[in-house]
Design a protein around this motif. Sequence first.
Motif, mmCIF file in Angstrom:
data_model
loop_
_atom_site.group_PDB
_atom_site.id
_atom_site.type_symbol
_atom_site.label_atom_id
_atom_site.label_comp_id
_atom_site.label_asym_id
_atom_site.label_seq_id
_atom_site.Cartn_x
_atom_site.Cartn_y
_atom_site.Cartn_z
ATOM 1 N N SER A 299 1.185 -1.276 -0.338
ATOM 2 C CA SER A 299 0.395 0.095 0.331
ATOM 3 C C SER A 299 0.808 1.505 0.297
ATOM 4 O O SER A 299 0.569 2.720 -0.324
ATOM 5 C CB SER A 299 -1.160 0.099 1.528
ATOM 6 O OG SER A 299 -1.708 -1.344 1.243
ATOM 7 N N GLU A 300 1.994 1.336 0.829
ATOM 8 C CA GLU A 300 2.961 2.405 0.766
ATOM 9 C C GLU A 300 4.370 1.777 0.214
ATOM 10 O O GLU A 300 4.607 0.599 1.436
ATOM 11 C CB GLU A 300 2.838 3.503 2.098
ATOM 12 C CG GLU A 300 1.521 4.242 1.608
ATOM 13 C CD GLU A 300 1.314 4.319 3.209
ATOM 14 O OE1 GLU A 300 -0.009 4.610 3.831
ATOM 15 O OE2 GLU A 300 2.599 5.119 3.824
ATOM 16 N N GLY A 301 5.206 2.531 0.652
ATOM 17 C CA GLY A 301 6.954 1.824 0.778
ATOM 18 C C GLY A 301 7.627 1.926 -0.833
ATOM 19 O O GLY A 301 6.907 1.648 -2.166
ATOM 20 N N GLU A 302 8.998 1.521 -0.706
ATOM 21 C CA GLU A 302 9.207 1.011 -1.987
ATOM 22 C C GLU A 302 10.380 0.027 -2.555
ATOM 23 O O GLU A 302 10.475 -0.649 -0.860
ATOM 24 C CB GLU A 302 10.382 2.161 -2.508
ATOM 25 C CG GLU A 302 10.105 3.454 -2.116
ATOM 26 C CD GLU A 302 11.200 4.611 -1.812
ATOM 27 O OE1 GLU A 302 10.321 5.570 -1.699
ATOM 28 O OE2 GLU A 302 11.488 4.858 -0.897
ATOM 29 N N TYR A 303 10.280 -0.974 -2.899
ATOM 30 C CA TYR A 303 10.579 -2.313 -2.975
ATOM 31 C C TYR A 303 11.325 -2.443 -4.409
ATOM 32 O O TYR A 303 11.367 -2.274 -5.671
ATOM 33 C CB TYR A 303 9.529 -3.502 -3.326
ATOM 34 C CG TYR A 303 9.522 -4.682 -3.852
ATOM 35 C CD1 TYR A 303 9.059 -5.405 -3.950
ATOM 36 C CD2 TYR A 303 11.017 -5.012 -3.224
ATOM 37 C CE1 TYR A 303 9.664 -7.160 -4.387
ATOM 38 C CE2 TYR A 303 11.851 -6.678 -3.306
ATOM 39 C CZ TYR A 303 10.659 -7.404 -3.739
ATOM 40 O OH TYR A 303 10.841 -8.664 -4.077
ATOM 41 N N TYR A 304 13.127 -1.640 -3.639
ATOM 42 C CA TYR A 304 13.681 -2.104 -5.179
ATOM 43 C C TYR A 304 14.018 -3.287 -5.316
ATOM 44 O O TYR A 304 14.375 -4.656 -4.392
ATOM 45 C CB TYR A 304 15.299 -1.254 -4.732
ATOM 46 C CG TYR A 304 14.713 -0.150 -4.373
ATOM 47 C CD1 TYR A 304 14.656 0.498 -3.068
ATOM 48 C CD2 TYR A 304 14.843 0.773 -5.357
ATOM 49 C CE1 TYR A 304 14.483 1.710 -3.269
ATOM 50 C CE2 TYR A 304 15.062 2.304 -4.975
ATOM 51 C CZ TYR A 304 14.263 2.591 -3.778
ATOM 52 O OH TYR A 304 13.937 3.805 -3.980
ATOM 53 N N PHE A 305 13.856 -4.572 -6.451
ATOM 54 C CA PHE A 305 13.722 -5.894 -6.799
ATOM 55 C C PHE A 305 15.751 -5.828 -8.533
ATOM 56 O O PHE A 305 15.269 -5.484 -9.059
ATOM 57 C CB PHE A 305 13.075 -6.646 -7.603
ATOM 58 C CG PHE A 305 13.149 -7.960 -7.358
ATOM 59 C CD1 PHE A 305 13.162 -8.105 -9.128
ATOM 60 C CD2 PHE A 305 12.778 -8.683 -6.707
ATOM 61 C CE1 PHE A 305 13.966 -9.788 -9.383
ATOM 62 C CE2 PHE A 305 13.012 -10.289 -7.316
ATOM 63 C CZ PHE A 305 13.158 -10.672 -8.251
ATOM 64 N N GLY A 306 16.645 -6.150 -7.567
ATOM 65 C CA GLY A 306 17.776 -5.581 -8.310
ATOM 66 C C GLY A 306 17.995 -4.373 -8.335
ATOM 67 O O GLY A 306 17.639 -3.611 -7.166
ATOM 68 N N ASP A 307 17.828 -3.434 -9.235
ATOM 69 C CA ASP A 307 17.830 -2.913 -9.670
ATOM 70 C C ASP A 307 16.342 -1.992 -10.359
ATOM 71 O O ASP A 307 16.391 -0.312 -10.630
ATOM 72 C CB ASP A 307 19.057 -2.050 -11.431
ATOM 73 C CG ASP A 307 20.093 -2.394 -11.041
ATOM 74 O OD1 ASP A 307 20.377 -2.492 -12.481
ATOM 75 O OD2 ASP A 307 20.626 -2.987 -9.983
#
Lengths: 227, 227
Positions: A58-66
């Motif tokens: 719902s909020e926030g960031e998710y870095y999958f590799g670049d």
Amino acid sequence: MIRLADIKKIYRTTEVETSALNGVSLTIQQGEFVSIMGPSGCGKSTLLNILGLIDSPSEGEYYFGDLEVAKYSESKRADIRKGNIGFIFQSFNLIDELNVFENVELALIYTDMKSKNRKERVMAVLEKMNMTHRMKHYPQQLSGGQQQRVAIARAIVNRPKLILADEPTGNLDTKNGEDVMQLLTQLNEEGTTIIMVTHSPHDAEYGQRIINVLDGKIVSENKLKAF
Amino acid sequence: MIRLADIKKIYRTTEVETSALNGVSLTIQQGEFVSIMGPSGCGKSTLLNILGLIDSPSEGEYYFGDLEVAKYSESKRADIRKGNIGFIFQSFNLIDELNVFENVELALIYTDMKSKNRKERVMAVLEKMNMTHRMKHYPQQLSGGQQQRVAIARAIVNRPKLILADEPTGNLDTKNGEDVMQLLTQLNEEGTTIIMVTHSPHDAEYGQRIINVLDGKIVSENKLKAF
Ligand SMILES: Nc1ncnc2c1ncn2[C@@H]1O[C@H](COP(=O)(O)OP(=O)(O)OP(=O)(O)O)[C@@H](O)[C@H]1O
Ligand SMILES: Nc1ncnc2c1ncn2[C@@H]1O[C@H](COP(=O)(O)OP(=O)(O)OP(=O)(O)O)[C@@H](O)[C@H]1O
Ligand SMILES: [Mg+2]
Ligand SMILES: [Mg+2]
């Protein structure tokens, strides 16, 4: 390889709003084997579903590799999952209309493997899980632990670089459970990143560290081995 | 109270015949707490389903009290089950169209309880399982362990004299699992007969004896406590 920054997940029903994840930040290196523990209902499956791009936060960031993937659409997430992520679901999610062999083979359908190679790969993984004797059966004709083993076979057959396992030994006896933990350990030694939710303190110790979740937050971490 | 004599169960599919139970004989006294263990696929759920009159054997006799029930029809078996047997299924078998409260209340629908008393009884058992905060939710909105706890609530709400539990702590953390084992122990002390399948050697020891199954047969028994 993977970084979550202040991830929140809120489920809204007509009656109530449930804050399943309350601000989770986490970094997992490529090749790590991380265990996640915590009481029933504290947010572990929700966390794994977000890590596995099954669901979006719902909020926030998710870095999958670049890539920053938190707001990706379902189809973009599905594209990343194919070939990269193997998921062992807590309730297996086998397809009732397909037999055991076809359920596992489905994970290879989008690859460019020839049919003969696909079938050999499926056979090899069913042998590893001791499920060849049941390969023409349908999920509803299997025992609970047999269904779990087929779910595991399906998750590993495409040799993904990341495996997410939600309570992979919950329906298995000690011996079968040990075989699964040995298998995950071997895959990890070959370079696969493993994130495993478990209620078993014994199984959790196969990882290099244990992350403890409570009420949708990470509350502590035990470092078991150097990574 | 319960006696199986040379029980066999054969599943036939188009391809293959599976001998799930290969001649099981067993006597369980009223008020006993018996644990059943064995490897994945060896016949434990099949045995429990026959004991719980969910399923009927292919051969052999089943004495439930004074009745010989092996060849009873589905409707006659259902009549015996109502009020006598509480069943905690390995895959929960909750009804998706009903919320948590309604799922548990369903077990009391055939009793002659007044609606007000039914609702009080459901609330009491949901409190015992720490599930009141989710009682308006539907099963697919619950975590795995929450679904398991609702399944347990449903099995005990009608105070049956026999409880069959198929891996009742498989999806629960240690604390919740302990609470469930304490609950079953208390019910047993009050006179309820308990037959529990488990993969956990720790949980198995709550019983007075452990029955070991392998390839559809009982191979040994450990007597833990005097009954
Ligand atoms: N409907 C069915 N049709 C065909 N075979 C079946 C069916 N149900 C169960 N079986 C087979 O019967 C055997 C026993 O199954 P059962 O579910 O009793 O095992 P279990 O001991 O409970 O295993 P687990 O610990 O994995 O739950 C298994 O090999 C299973 O594949
Ligand atoms: N679709 C949904 N709608 C509403 N609430 C949900 C939904 N899915 C999960 N929840 C709630 O979010 C919380 C976290 O659920 P989650 O499945 O992540 O728990 P968990 O830690 O995996 O538990 P368990 O150990 O029992 O599997 C729970 O309180 C659950 O009821
Ligand atoms: Mg879960
Ligand atoms: Mg079973």
